[in-house]
Every structure is written in C-alpha cells, then in structure tokens.
Motif scaffolding. Structure first.
Motif, short mmCIF file in Angstrom:
data_model
loop_
_atom_site.label_atom_id
_atom_site.label_comp_id
_atom_site.label_asym_id
_atom_site.label_seq_id
_atom_site.Cartn_x
_atom_site.Cartn_y
_atom_site.Cartn_z
N ASN A 190 0.84 -1.21 0.00
CA ASN A 190 0.00 0.00 0.00
C ASN A 190 0.87 1.25 0.00
O ASN A 190 2.01 1.22 0.42
CB ASN A 190 -0.91 0.02 1.24
CG ASN A 190 -1.93 -1.08 1.19
OD1 ASN A 190 -2.62 -1.27 0.21
ND2 ASN A 190 -2.01 -1.85 2.27
N ASP A 191 0.26 2.37 -0.43
CA ASP A 191 1.00 3.62 -0.39
C ASP A 191 0.54 4.54 0.74
O ASP A 191 1.07 5.62 0.93
CB ASP A 191 0.91 4.36 -1.73
CG ASP A 191 -0.50 4.78 -2.08
OD1 ASP A 191 -1.46 4.28 -1.47
OD2 ASP A 191 -0.65 5.62 -2.98
N LYS A 192 -0.46 4.11 1.52
CA LYS A 192 -0.94 4.85 2.69
C LYS A 192 -0.92 3.91 3.89
O LYS A 192 -1.25 2.74 3.78
CB LYS A 192 -2.34 5.39 2.46
CG LYS A 192 -2.41 6.38 1.31
CD LYS A 192 -3.56 7.31 1.48
CE LYS A 192 -3.70 8.23 0.29
NZ LYS A 192 -2.82 9.34 0.28
N PHE A 193 -0.54 4.49 5.06
CA PHE A 193 -0.38 3.67 6.24
C PHE A 193 -0.92 4.37 7.47
O PHE A 193 -0.83 5.58 7.58
CB PHE A 193 1.11 3.38 6.51
CG PHE A 193 1.79 2.76 5.34
CD1 PHE A 193 1.75 1.39 5.16
CD2 PHE A 193 2.45 3.53 4.41
CE1 PHE A 193 2.36 0.81 4.08
CE2 PHE A 193 3.07 2.96 3.32
CZ PHE A 193 3.02 1.59 3.15
N LEU A 194 -1.45 3.59 8.37
CA LEU A 194 -1.81 4.06 9.70
C LEU A 194 -0.83 3.38 10.65
O LEU A 194 -0.82 2.16 10.77
CB LEU A 194 -3.24 3.69 10.07
CG LEU A 194 -3.67 4.01 11.49
CD1 LEU A 194 -3.60 5.51 11.74
CD2 LEU A 194 -5.06 3.48 11.76
N ILE A 195 0.02 4.18 11.27
CA ILE A 195 1.01 3.65 12.20
C ILE A 195 0.51 3.97 13.60
O ILE A 195 0.57 5.12 14.04
CB ILE A 195 2.41 4.23 11.94
CG1 ILE A 195 2.82 3.96 10.48
CG2 ILE A 195 3.41 3.64 12.92
CD1 ILE A 195 4.09 4.66 10.06
N ASP A 196 0.02 2.97 14.27
CA ASP A 196 -0.61 3.14 15.58
C ASP A 196 0.43 3.44 16.65
O ASP A 196 1.37 2.68 16.86
CB ASP A 196 -1.35 1.85 15.92
CG ASP A 196 -2.06 1.91 17.26
OD1 ASP A 196 -2.27 3.01 17.80
OD2 ASP A 196 -2.42 0.84 17.78
#
Length: 119
Positions: free
Chosen positions: A30-36
């Motif tokens: 993916n090119d978008k990430f959610l880094i918690d």
C-alpha cells in the motif's frame, strides 16, 4: 526487549521502531499507512521523518480521560502483562511528557484530527 519495555510501561527506542517500519510498509503493498502509536516522542518524530522522508498527512489523536482508559484496559479479556494500574498510569504519564509535544507539533501545522474518546 520490546516486550519487556512495554511491560514496564517504557517507550521503545525510536531506532528500534523505525527499523521495523520499512519491511512492514513494503510488504503491505500500500501507499498509505496508519502507524498506531508512532511517533511517540520528539526523538522518534524527527528520526521517522529523517529516515523515511515522509511528512504524515495527519496525526489522529484520540483524547480519552485516563480513568476511562484504565477501566477499559483492566476489563478487556486479553489483559496483557502491561494491563495493570501501575503500568497504565506509567504509560499515560509517558504520553503526557513525550507524546503530547508531537501532537502539538502536528497541530501547529494544521494536520491533527482529534476525536474525543469515551470507551
């Protein structure tokens, strides 16, 4: 080492966390990430942007009273080793001292999305 630090309510060093990110992001495709929960402090924020050359689109900030977090963490069925009152309070204190300045940094740039949290 990471598990022990979490158990003790300490923050994992930025260089350890950052070394885990490239492989995870490449493998996702993916090119978008959610880094918690990252970056946790100004050191990891600066290191993240320096290493990745990425300026996050926004920071998502869940504003939740500590009493609500304690109640939720203590009652959840998975109850990890770090889910005890002492560790929860240490994590919250660590957040206030180190993570809140990162939120303020992103807020000054106009890219914080804040949500009130009542568990």
């Amino acid at each position: 080492m990471i598990q022990n630090m979490i158990k003790e309510g300490k923050i994992v060093p930025a260089e350890v966390s950052i070394k885990l990110l490239p492989k995870a992001t490449q493998e996702s495709g993916n090119d978008k990430f959610l880094i918690d929960g990252f970056p946790l402090n100004e050191e990891s924020h600066a290191a993240f942007e320096a290493v990745t050359k990425i300026e996050p689109e926004f920071a998502l900030f869940f504003d939740c009273p500590v009493e609500e977090m304690e109640k939720h963490l203590l009652s959840r069925s998975q109850g990890g080793e770090d889910d005890n009152v002492e560790a929860i309070r240490k994590r919250f204190e660590a957040f206030l001292g180190s993570s809140l300045p990162v939120i303020e940094h992103y807020h000054s740039r106009g890219n914080v999305r804040k949500r009130l949290c009542w568990l």
